[in-house]
Scaffold this motif. Structure first.
Motif, PDB file in Angstrom:
ATOM      1  N   ARG A 155       0.892  -1.161   0.000  1.00  0.00           N
ATOM      2  CA  ARG A 155       0.000   0.000   0.000  1.00  0.00           C
ATOM      3  C   ARG A 155       0.926   1.204   0.000  1.00  0.00           C
ATOM      4  NH1 ARG A 155      -3.654   1.071   4.811  1.00  0.00           N
ATOM      5  NH2 ARG A 155      -2.915  -0.983   5.398  1.00  0.00           N
ATOM      6  N   LEU A 156       0.850   2.009  -1.040  1.00  0.00           N
ATOM      7  CA  LEU A 156       1.805   3.097  -1.235  1.00  0.00           C
ATOM      8  C   LEU A 156       1.198   4.434  -0.834  1.00  0.00           C
ATOM      9  CD1 LEU A 156       4.626   3.881  -2.295  1.00  0.00           C
ATOM     10  CD2 LEU A 156       3.573   4.185  -4.544  1.00  0.00           C
ATOM     11  N   GLY A 157       1.657   4.959   0.284  1.00  0.00           N
ATOM     12  CA  GLY A 157       1.274   6.299   0.698  1.00  0.00           C
ATOM     13  C   GLY A 157       2.307   7.277   0.166  1.00  0.00           C
ATOM     14  N   VAL A 158       1.850   8.359  -0.420  1.00  0.00           N
ATOM     15  CA  VAL A 158       2.763   9.383  -0.927  1.00  0.00           C
ATOM     16  C   VAL A 158       2.388  10.735  -0.348  1.00  0.00           C
ATOM     17  CG1 VAL A 158       3.277   8.142  -3.070  1.00  0.00           C
ATOM     18  CG2 VAL A 158       1.407   9.803  -3.033  1.00  0.00           C
ATOM     19  N   GLY A 159       3.375  11.615  -0.256  1.00  0.00           N
ATOM     20  CA  GLY A 159       3.143  12.951   0.258  1.00  0.00           C
ATOM     21  C   GLY A 159       4.184  13.904  -0.290  1.00  0.00           C
ATOM     22  N   VAL A 160       4.062  15.173   0.105  1.00  0.00           N
ATOM     23  CA  VAL A 160       4.945  16.217  -0.432  1.00  0.00           C
ATOM     24  C   VAL A 160       6.106  16.554   0.487  1.00  0.00           C
ATOM     25  CG1 VAL A 160       3.153  17.254  -1.861  1.00  0.00           C
ATOM     26  CG2 VAL A 160       3.497  18.083   0.476  1.00  0.00           C
ATOM     27  N   GLY A 161       6.051  16.156   1.743  1.00  0.00           N
ATOM     28  CA  GLY A 161       7.140  16.454   2.661  1.00  0.00           C
ATOM     29  C   GLY A 161       7.130  17.898   3.135  1.00  0.00           C
ATOM     30  N   TRP A 162       8.016  18.174   4.085  1.00  0.00           N
ATOM     31  CA  TRP A 162       8.060  19.510   4.688  1.00  0.00           C
ATOM     32  C   TRP A 162       9.471  20.093   4.715  1.00  0.00           C
ATOM     33  CZ3 TRP A 162      11.386  20.178   8.714  1.00  0.00           C
ATOM     34  CH2 TRP A 162      11.857  19.014   9.324  1.00  0.00           C
ATOM     35  N   ASN A 163      10.468  19.250   4.483  1.00  0.00           N
ATOM     36  CA  ASN A 163      11.839  19.661   4.722  1.00  0.00           C
ATOM     37  C   ASN A 163      12.486  20.218   3.449  1.00  0.00           C
ATOM     38  OD1 ASN A 163      14.529  19.899   5.407  1.00  0.00           O
ATOM     39  ND2 ASN A 163      14.578  17.984   6.557  1.00  0.00           N
ATOM     40  N   GLU A 164      12.545  21.519   3.360  1.00  0.00           N
ATOM     41  CA  GLU A 164      13.101  22.173   2.171  1.00  0.00           C
ATOM     42  C   GLU A 164      14.571  21.815   1.956  1.00  0.00           C
ATOM     43  OE1 GLU A 164      13.126  26.530  -0.053  1.00  0.00           O
ATOM     44  OE2 GLU A 164      12.259  26.348   1.953  1.00  0.00           O
ATOM     45  N   THR A 165      15.321  21.601   3.039  1.00  0.00           N
ATOM     46  CA  THR A 165      16.744  21.276   2.896  1.00  0.00           C
ATOM     47  C   THR A 165      16.939  19.936   2.187  1.00  0.00           C
ATOM     48  OG1 THR A 165      16.905  20.204   5.083  1.00  0.00           O
ATOM     49  CG2 THR A 165      17.335  22.564   4.983  1.00  0.00           C
ATOM     50  N   GLU A 166      16.032  19.012   2.405  1.00  0.00           N
ATOM     51  CA  GLU A 166      16.118  17.705   1.741  1.00  0.00           C
ATOM     52  C   GLU A 166      15.894  17.857   0.236  1.00  0.00           C
ATOM     53  OE1 GLU A 166      14.585  13.193   2.819  1.00  0.00           O
ATOM     54  OE2 GLU A 166      13.474  14.899   3.596  1.00  0.00           O
ATOM     55  N   TYR A 167      14.914  18.651  -0.141  1.00  0.00           N
ATOM     56  CA  TYR A 167      14.658  18.931  -1.558  1.00  0.00           C
ATOM     57  C   TYR A 167      15.879  19.584  -2.202  1.00  0.00           C
ATOM     58  CZ  TYR A 167       9.693  17.805  -1.873  1.00  0.00           C
ATOM     59  OH  TYR A 167       8.493  17.144  -1.934  1.00  0.00           O
ATOM     60  N   GLU A 168      16.422  20.550  -1.517  1.00  0.00           N
ATOM     61  CA  GLU A 168      17.596  21.278  -2.018  1.00  0.00           C
ATOM     62  C   GLU A 168      18.742  20.315  -2.314  1.00  0.00           C
ATOM     63  OE1 GLU A 168      20.701  23.678   0.570  1.00  0.00           O
ATOM     64  OE2 GLU A 168      18.814  24.776   0.385  1.00  0.00           O
ATOM     65  N   ALA A 169      19.045  19.428  -1.386  1.00  0.00           N
ATOM     66  CA  ALA A 169      20.152  18.483  -1.554  1.00  0.00           C
ATOM     67  C   ALA A 169      19.890  17.470  -2.658  1.00  0.00           C
ATOM     68  CB  ALA A 169      20.424  17.765  -0.238  1.00  0.00           C
ATOM     69  N   LEU A 170      18.626  17.159  -2.915  1.00  0.00           N
ATOM     70  CA  LEU A 170      18.269  16.193  -3.949  1.00  0.00           C
ATOM     71  C   LEU A 170      18.065  16.850  -5.315  1.00  0.00           C
ATOM     72  CD1 LEU A 170      15.874  14.015  -1.791  1.00  0.00           C
ATOM     73  CD2 LEU A 170      18.104  13.329  -2.682  1.00  0.00           C
ATOM     74  N   GLY A 171      18.230  18.168  -5.381  1.00  0.00           N
ATOM     75  CA  GLY A 171      18.101  18.871  -6.657  1.00  0.00           C
ATOM     76  C   GLY A 171      16.683  18.988  -7.163  1.00  0.00           C
ATOM     77  N   GLU A 172      15.731  19.015  -6.250  1.00  0.00           N
ATOM     78  CA  GLU A 172      14.315  19.128  -6.628  1.00  0.00           C
ATOM     79  C   GLU A 172      13.728  20.428  -6.107  1.00  0.00           C
ATOM     80  OE1 GLU A 172      12.799  17.245  -8.717  1.00  0.00           O
ATOM     81  OE2 GLU A 172      14.310  15.675  -8.839  1.00  0.00           O
TER      82      GLU A 172
END
Length: 178
Positions: free
Chosen positions: A112-129
């Motif tokens: 069962r795949l739950g997906v979301g947008v997350g809250w941590n901007e630093t994680e997005y930054e490091a992943l190039g998204e």
């Protein structure tokens, strides 16, 4: 009623036998599912605003959910694997669809795949998204994944995805994956 357990992600550590034992004990106790959280990276506490309480940092252990679930699916018989949640806009959509399809197939339809947008901007930054368009992107990502899981050949033209007569194979047991 179905009952599940939360995988003690940041507490369980690195020992594969402890992870196995936890999942098998949950299944043996009659629980229906095991829920695990997702974070690719953790940031040092000083990266956040002074006094801000954050639920995890660079020292918090998060096992990658698709790898964890594949491991546990091979060690259990009926325990359903539930993500709570995969932060989808940080990932390539077709790759997540393929990983989820493979896991669902090899586990006999126990994902069962739950997906979301997350809250941590630093994680997005490091992943190039891009952190700021994540809400818009996830809507398109979900549509693309559902089509890849249910259609033999997909053509899709969106703002972030351009697919021209492509498919994933093998397809999952559940179509679409819930």
């Amino acid at each position: 009623m179905k009952l599940g357990v939360v995988f003690p992600q940041t507490e369980i550590g690195e020992d594969p036998s402890a992870i196995r034992d936890y999942a098998q004990a949950a299944e043996g106790a009659g629980y229906n599912h095991l829920l695990a959280y997702d974070h690719v990276l953790g940031a040092a506490r000083e990266r956040f605003a002074e006094g801000r309480r954050v639920p995890y940092t660079d020292t918090s252990q998060f096992h990658e959910p698709f790898v964890l679930f594949a491991y546990l699916a091979g060690l259990t018989q009926r325990l359903e694997m539930v993500s709570g949640v995969v932060i989808l806009p940080q990932r390539q959509t077709a790759l997540v669809a393929k990983q989820a399809a493979a896991l669902d197939l090899l586990s006999g339809g126990r994902l069962r795949l739950g997906v979301g947008v997350g809250w941590n901007e630093t994680e997005y930054e490091a992943l190039g998204e891009n952190f700021h368009d994540r809400g818009q992107r996830i809507v398109e990502q979900i549509e693309v994944m559902r089509r890849l899981w249910t259609e033999p050949l997909v053509t899709f033209q969106g703002k972030w995805h351009q697919i021209d007569r492509m498919a994933i194979a093998p397809l999952p047991v559940q179509r679409p994956i819930p």
